[in-house]
Design an enzyme around this catalytic site. Structure first.
Site: not given
Length: 441
Positions: A22-23, A97, A121, A319, A341
Site C-alpha cells: 500500500k505505501n 492522506r 489531528d 506498523d 514514533m
C-alpha cells in the site's frame, strides 16, 4: 454498519499471497504525473486508500486503463490544473492522506500546485512540515488563502539544493525526490528515509530517465533532468501483510505458506519474529511457518527482558508493533513493546485485556506483555477497530480466541487490507461479514 463475526480457536492451513504494498502504491502512482508518457503499474492492491488516489488522478485528467484486477496504465498527457481550486478537489484531497503525494510531481512538472489545508489531528503537525520545508528549500513558495482554505504553491523556478530533513519521513522524502528530479542542478537529501518502498520509487524514476544515486542510504543525490519518459513497474508485496500472516500462524497454531515474499526486502522483520520464538523457513521465495504448539520469547544476553521497539528503516517498522504485541500475549516469556514514533497506537490493548491477555500499559508509548504460553486461551468479545494496524491485530486475536468475536468499524481494516475475509476463509477461518451496530458504552 459492516462488522466481522469470527468464531475463533480453529487452526488454519494453506497458502496465502500477500497483496501489493500500500505505501509503495501511493508513491509510485503519484509519480505518473511526472511524465506525459504511458506508465504501467502492476500488483496494485484493491483497497480504499489506493482506489481514492487513482480516482483523484482521473479527476485531474490522467487517462487510466485497468488491464486486470491489479494492473493499470496511466497517461498524464493532459492535466487540468484548474481542478485544484475546485470544491470537489478540496473534499477529495482533504479526506485522503495520500493526496499530499501528488504535490511533488506537480511542482516539478508544472511549477504549481494547490492543496487543501489538512486536518491537524488526523495527520499530526510535523508530518507535513517535512514536505513543505523540503519544497521550500528547492525554491517553492507557499501562499495560504484563508478564504478558500487552500495552500497555493508557486514553484516556477525549482533549483537543486541541500536538504536536511527534520525527520526521516518516508512520504516526505518521496515527495522531495519527485519534486527534485526535474529541478535545475543537484539536490542532496540528508536524513532521507531509505525504506524498500522509497528505493522502489527511486529505481522506477531512474528507469523513466531520472538521475538518482545513493538509493538505499540516508544520503540521496539527484541530478535534475529535462524530462521523464514512460516505464513499467511492479510493486513489492506488502511487508505489513507478510508480518501479519506470520503472527496469525503463530497465534492460531497454523501451518501457513506465504507466497512470493521478496525475502531480501523484509529487512529485520523475520529476525524479530524469530526472537519471539516463531519458526520460519524460507522455501525459494516463499515463507513457510510450521504449526507450533508453543513459542518462547528470547531474552537479551544478560537475561533481561526483550524489548521490541520501532525505528526508521532498516529498524523495525512501527506498523508491525501491534502485531508483535498480540503474538506476545500467547508466547512463553515477557516482552516490552516500545512504540516510539506514534502516540495512541497502543490504546487498543484494553480490548486484549478484556479478552484475557496479561498486559501492563506503562504509558502511551510502552506496554509490557506477560505471555500466557497458550495455557489460557483468549476469549471472544465484541470490539471496535481503532485504526488499520490495531484492527488487524484484533482480528488475529479473535481468530485465536475461544468463542465468538465481533469487530466493528472494519472500514478501517479495509483501508489497508484487500478481501481480507475472503482470503482468511480460504485458509479455513470462520469469518463472515455482518451488519451490526456497535453497542453504546
Amino acid at each position: 454498519m459492516n462488522a466481522f463475526e469470527i468464531n475463533g480457536g480453529k487452526p488454519l492451513k494453506g497458502e496465502i499471497i500477500p497483496q501489493g504494498a500500500k505505501n509503495e502504491a501511493l508513491q509510485v502512482i503519484s509519480a505518473v504525473l511526472l511524465t506525459s508518457e504511458k506508465v504501467t503499474i502492476s500488483n496494485i492492491p484493491d483497497i480504499v486508500d489506493v482506489n481514492k488516489l487513482i480516482e483523484l488522478l482521473g479527476d485531474l485528467g490522467v487517462k487510466i486503463e485497468r488491464l486486470n484486477k491489479d494492473t493499470y496504465t496511466f497517461e498524464a498527457a493532459d492535466i487540468n490544473l484548474d481542478f485544484f481550486q475546485s470544491a470537489q478537489f478540496k473534499a477529495k484531497g482533504g479526506s485522503l492522506r495520500g493526496s499530499i503525494m501528488i504535490v511533488g510531481p506537480l511542482l516539478a512538472r508544472f511549477g504549481k500546485a494547490a492543496i487543501p489545508k489538512p486536518g491537524g489531528d488526523k495527520i499530526g503537525r510535523r508530518r507535513l512540515d517535512t514536505h513543505f520545508l523540503g519544497f521550500e528549500k528547492l525554491g517553492a513558495k507557499f501562499i495560504y488563502n484563508a478564504e478558500t482554505g487552500f495552500f497555493n504553491v508557486d514553484a516556477t523556478n525549482l533549483k537543486g539544493a541541500y536538504v536536511l530533513l527534520d525527520e526521516a519521513s518516508v512520504t516526505g522524502t518521496a515527495n522531495v525526490v519527485m519534486a527534485a528530479v526535474l529541478a535545475k542542478g543537484t539536490t542532496t537529501i540528508y536524513n532521507a528515509a531509505c525504506e524498500p518502498y522509497l528505493q522502489q520509487l527511486c529505481k522506477m524514476l531512474n528507469r523513466m530517465g531520472a538521475n538518482i544515486s545513493g538509493i538505499g542510504s540516508n544520503l540521496i543525490s539527484i541530478e535534475g533532468v529535462q524530462k521523464l519518459g514512460g516505464t513499467e513497474h511492479r510493486l513489492l508485496p506488502d511487508m505489513i501483510e507478510i508480518g501479519s500472516f506470520i503472527g496469525l500462524a503463530a497465534m492460531t497454531g497454523s501451518e501457513i505458506t506465504i507466497k512470493d515474499v521478496q525475502y531480501k526486502e523484509l529487512g529485520i522483520i523475520p529476525e524479530v519474529f524469530r526472537r519471539l520464538g516463531i519458526k520460519l523457513e524460507l522455501r525459494g521465495d516463499d515463507l513457510y511457518i510450521p504449526a507450533q504448539e508453543n513459542y518462547e520469547i528470547e531474552t537479551f544476553i544478560d537475561g533481561s527482558i526483550l524489548t521490541v521497539a520501532d525505528a526508521p528503516w532498516p529498524g523495525f517498522t512501527p506498523d508491525l508493533l501491534s502485531i508483535v504485541l498480540v503474538i506476545a500475549t500467547q508466547a512463553k516469556g515477557n516482552v516490552l513493546i516500545h512504540q516510539k514514533m506514534f502516540e495512541s497506537r497502543l490504546f487498543f490493548v484494553d480490548k486484549l485485556i478484556d479478552m484475557g491477555a496479561q498486559i501492563i500499559l506503562c504509558d502511551p508509548h510502552r506496554a509490557t506483555i506477560i505471555g500466557l504460553n497458550k495455557q489460557v486461551q483468549l476469549k471472544g468479545i465484541e470490539m471496535t477497530s481503532p485504526d488499520i494496524r490495531a484492527g488487524v491485530a484484533l482480528l488475529i486475536a479473535a481468530l485465536s480466541a475461544s468463542g465468538r468475536s465481533i469487530i466493528h468499524n472494519i472500514e478501517q481494516i479495509e483501508r489497508g487490507y484487500q478481501d481480507i475475509d475472503i482470503r482468511l476463509r480460504a485458509l479455513g477461518a470462520d469469518i463472515k461479514r455482518i451488519n451490526a451496530m456497535p453497542k453504546s458504552h
